[in-house]
Enzyme design. Structure first.
Site, short mmCIF file in Angstrom:
data_model
loop_
_atom_site.label_atom_id
_atom_site.label_comp_id
_atom_site.label_asym_id
_atom_site.label_seq_id
_atom_site.Cartn_x
_atom_site.Cartn_y
_atom_site.Cartn_z
N LYS A 22 0.83 -1.21 0.00
CA LYS A 22 0.00 0.00 0.00
C LYS A 22 0.86 1.26 0.00
CE LYS A 22 -2.25 2.90 3.31
NZ LYS A 22 -1.46 3.49 4.37
N ASN A 23 1.84 1.31 0.89
CA ASN A 23 2.57 2.58 1.04
C ASN A 23 3.53 2.85 -0.12
OD1 ASN A 23 1.10 3.36 3.21
ND2 ASN A 23 2.58 2.66 4.74
N ARG A 93 -3.99 10.28 3.45
CA ARG A 93 -2.79 11.01 3.88
C ARG A 93 -1.80 11.16 2.72
NH1 ARG A 93 -1.49 13.87 7.82
NH2 ARG A 93 0.72 14.25 8.01
N CYS A 117 -5.21 8.52 8.54
CA CYS A 117 -5.43 7.95 9.87
C CYS A 117 -5.08 8.97 10.93
CB CYS A 117 -4.60 6.68 10.05
SG CYS A 117 -5.32 5.29 9.19
N ARG A 123 0.30 15.32 12.95
CA ARG A 123 1.12 14.65 11.93
C ARG A 123 1.73 15.75 11.05
NH1 ARG A 123 -1.64 9.35 9.45
NH2 ARG A 123 0.47 9.17 8.64
N PRO A 124 2.84 16.33 11.52
CA PRO A 124 3.40 17.49 10.81
C PRO A 124 3.98 17.13 9.45
CG PRO A 124 4.87 16.79 12.59
CD PRO A 124 3.65 15.93 12.68
N ILE A 125 4.07 18.15 8.55
CA ILE A 125 4.74 17.93 7.26
C ILE A 125 5.80 19.02 7.02
CG2 ILE A 125 2.89 16.59 6.16
CD1 ILE A 125 2.16 19.15 4.61
N ASP A 126 6.31 19.58 8.12
CA ASP A 126 7.30 20.66 7.99
C ASP A 126 8.54 20.22 7.20
OD1 ASP A 126 7.44 19.10 10.56
OD2 ASP A 126 9.43 20.03 10.61
N GLN A 127 8.95 18.96 7.31
CA GLN A 127 10.15 18.52 6.59
C GLN A 127 9.92 18.43 5.08
OE1 GLN A 127 13.24 18.21 8.20
NE2 GLN A 127 11.91 19.16 9.72
N ASP A 309 3.73 0.54 12.19
CA ASP A 309 2.50 0.06 11.55
C ASP A 309 2.18 -1.39 11.91
OD1 ASP A 309 2.24 2.54 10.45
OD2 ASP A 309 2.96 1.99 8.46
N ARG A 401 -9.13 0.77 3.56
CA ARG A 401 -8.19 1.72 2.93
C ARG A 401 -6.89 1.01 2.56
NH1 ARG A 401 -6.34 6.17 6.51
NH2 ARG A 401 -4.88 6.10 4.80
C1 EPZ Z 1 4.27 6.92 6.66
O1 EPZ Z 1 3.60 8.07 7.19
C2 EPZ Z 1 3.23 5.86 6.50
N1 EPZ Z 1 2.22 6.34 5.57
C3 EPZ Z 1 2.62 5.51 7.85
O2 EPZ Z 1 1.79 4.37 7.63
C4 EPZ Z 1 3.71 5.11 8.83
O3 EPZ Z 1 3.16 4.97 10.12
C5 EPZ Z 1 4.82 6.17 8.88
O4 EPZ Z 1 5.29 6.46 7.54
C6 EPZ Z 1 6.02 5.73 9.71
O5 EPZ Z 1 6.57 4.55 9.19
C7 EPZ Z 1 2.44 6.30 4.27
O6 EPZ Z 1 3.45 5.83 3.79
C8 EPZ Z 1 1.35 6.81 3.40
P1 EPZ Z 1 6.69 9.96 8.69
P2 EPZ Z 1 4.33 9.48 7.19
O7 EPZ Z 1 6.79 11.22 7.93
O8 EPZ Z 1 5.17 9.58 5.98
C9 EPZ Z 1 7.50 13.10 12.23
C10 EPZ Z 1 -0.14 3.10 7.69
O9 EPZ Z 1 -0.76 2.61 8.66
N2 EPZ Z 1 7.50 14.10 11.13
O10 EPZ Z 1 7.73 8.91 8.48
O11 EPZ Z 1 3.27 10.50 7.38
C11 EPZ Z 1 6.13 12.52 12.48
O12 EPZ Z 1 5.39 13.32 13.39
C12 EPZ Z 1 0.37 4.50 7.77
O13 EPZ Z 1 0.05 2.50 6.64
C13 EPZ Z 1 7.84 15.40 11.39
O14 EPZ Z 1 8.14 15.79 12.54
O15 EPZ Z 1 5.24 9.34 8.47
C14 EPZ Z 1 6.47 11.15 13.04
O16 EPZ Z 1 6.75 11.28 14.42
C15 EPZ Z 1 -0.09 5.22 8.99
N3 EPZ Z 1 7.83 16.30 10.35
C16 EPZ Z 1 7.76 10.78 12.32
O17 EPZ Z 1 8.29 12.01 11.82
C17 EPZ Z 1 7.53 15.94 9.08
O18 EPZ Z 1 7.56 16.79 8.19
C18 EPZ Z 1 7.60 9.81 11.15
O19 EPZ Z 1 6.63 10.30 10.25
C19 EPZ Z 1 7.19 14.61 8.82
C20 EPZ Z 1 7.17 13.69 9.86
#
Ligand code: EPZ
Length: 432
Positions: A22-23, A93, A117, A123-127, A309, A401
């Site tokens: 999926k991802n 997402r 979810c 769930r920040p996206i600042d990076q 996950d 989903r």
């Molecule tokens: C991906 O989410 C997956 N989703 C999530 O799977 C999974 O839980 C997650 O990666 C971690 O492995 C998809 O691939 C669509 P991250 P993502 O950016 O990309 C922090 C599922 O069940 N962060 O790796 O949104 C954040 O808060 C889903 O299939 C920042 O601080 O996760 C978290 O603590 C749910 N700033 C950590 O990083 C940012 O800009 C990891 O988040 C981005 C993230």
């Protein structure tokens, strides 16, 4: 409204065929928007997140054609840019990957802030935004939309980017945007999940020049354009892990087919500690639990650590293990909302911040439970299959989903689970 009815208490036996990841799929579909030509994508999972993303591409003029249920052709040669409205973005997402893809292809993107979810925290996206800025884009968040614009040339410029946080989404999104940028990009401190390598492989097979995916540093040499081709998505590590966790909880023996065993190591290691037998046979795993389940401790981490996950699914099994297990959730600050539902089934769990302390019990009892996110929903199916008596699971739209044919696959393993349509509570009230 759809509900799952589960009669629990039976071990699982048989074979389960794992679908495409999926991802990876939810990033590869937006990536197809950057391709001038026809992308034939094989092993695409039939899940609602995929359907939604394909319909967003279709609204942008992409031609979509299914050759069979898991092979799709996407032709974005004559696609045009369009705003991605809140109604679409809030449901998935991964809609945030459209920002990187649209910026790469058209030099501008207007995408509503994503949903997906809800783990009960932010769930920040600042990076992601930091990466787009470094590539020369002007990014503004306005009225719930991310508006990003490349400079005057309409093309992003390669840059060196060091991520402050290891992020799957930011790594992929910046990789997408940089693939068509002018010059070279180096991204450091990146995530290394198997689906990141898969997205890089997809882009490379369409003519991109990306090296290092799967290590800490990704190097991208921007190309003028991407061409069509054929690509097959890797098997879903988390779907496979979910069926393995189900055998741990219910007992029995199943063959998990069509996986990449190396991707499963972080999950297999924990199951072995819990007394589950796992044997690798080519691209299959034979998973068996006949004896009692043992406690273990889990700490979630970016790949190759134990995946967040898989945390709720393993927790379902640990509710039935001998002794006290401690789960430390270090990726999402609060991903334990599902534990309240487990408690209603007789589980003994105490949550303290990012820790869950699980005292194993002899058995769980069927109950009415509600899925609050995708993996929590999968964990509820596992708990319900292992429990004595009948459970009713609501909130199954989350499960659908991300899990292809989940009912059929569990039924093939002997799980007594059925999907039923019932009137919505609101509808029932107004009808009554
Ligand atoms: C991906 O989410 C997956 N989703 C999530 O799977 C999974 O839980 C997650 O990666 C971690 O492995 C998809 O691939 C669509 P991250 P993502 O950016 O990309 C922090 C599922 O069940 N962060 O790796 O949104 C954040 O808060 C889903 O299939 C920042 O601080 O996760 C978290 O603590 C749910 N700033 C950590 O990083 C940012 O800009 C990891 O988040 C981005 C993230």
């Amino acid at each position: 409204m759809t509900k799952y009815i589960v009669e629990g208490g039976n071990p699982l036996f048989g074979e389960v065929h794992i679908s495409g990841a999926k991802n990876a799929a939810v990033a590869i579909i937006p990536a197809a928007l950057m391709v001038n030509g026809v992308c034939r994508i094989e092993n695409i999972p039939q899940i609602s997140d995929v359907t939604l993303l394909l319909s967003i591409l279709q609204d942008m003029g992409a031609k979509i054609r299914f050759l069979n249920k898991n092979t799709v052709e996407i032709d974005c040669s004559s696609a045009h840019n369009a705003r991605v409205p809140y109604d679409s973005a809030r449901r998935c997402r991964a809609s945030y990957y459209l920002i990187g893809a649209l910026l790469g292809r058209f030099g501008l993107a207007d995408v509503a802030l994503p949903g997906g979810c809800d783990f009960g925290g932010t769930r920040p996206i600042d990076q992601h935004l930091k990466g787009f800025n470094a590539l020369g884009a002007q990014v503004e968040v306005q009225s719930g939309f991310i508006n990003a614009r490349a400079g005057e040339t309409g093309r992003l410029k390669g840059a060196n980017i060091f991520l402050d946080k290891v992020s799957v989404g930011a790594t992929i999104n910046i990789m997408l945007a940089a693939a068509l940028a002018e010059g070279s990009t180096v991204i450091e401190n990146v995530a290394k999940e198997p689906h990141i390598v898969d997205v890089a492989n997809f882009l490379n097979s369409m003519g991109a020049n990306i090296r290092g995916a799967g290590t800490d540093i990704i190097k991208i040499r921007g190309v003028e354009q991407l061409h069509g081709g054929t690509y097959s998505i890797i098997p879903d590590q988390i779907e496979a892990g979910t069926y393995m966790a189900a055998v741990a909880a219910c007992g029995g023996q199943i063959k998990v087919c069509n996986i990449i065993p190396k991707h499963m190591d972080c999950i297999t290691a924990k199951l072995l500690e819990m007394g589950v037998e796992v044997e690798e046979i080519e691209d299959n795993l034979l998973v068996r639990r006949i004896g009692p389940l043992m406690k273990t401790n889990i700490k979630t981490m970016p790949y190759p650590g134990f995946p967040t996950d898989m945390q709720p699914q393993l927790a379902a099994a640990l509710c039935l293990a001998h002794g006290t297990s401690i789960i430390t959730e270090s990726v999402w600050s609060s991903r334990f909302r599902y534990t309240d539902e487990f408690k209603r089934m007789g589980a003994q769990i105490q949550v303290d911040g990012n820790l869950a302390i699980i005292e194993g019990v002899e058995h769980l009892s069927g109950a009415q439970i509600e899925a609050c996110d995708l993996r929590a929903g999968a964990a509820m199916i596992i708990a319900a299959l292992a429990a004595y008596g009948t459970s009713e699971i609501t909130g199954v739209q989350y499960i659908e989903r991300g899990y292809e044919s989940v009912i059929e696959k569990f039924r093939k393993l002997g799980g007594n689970i059925t999907s039923v349509e019932v009137p919505d509570e609101d509808e029932a009230l107004s009808a009554g």
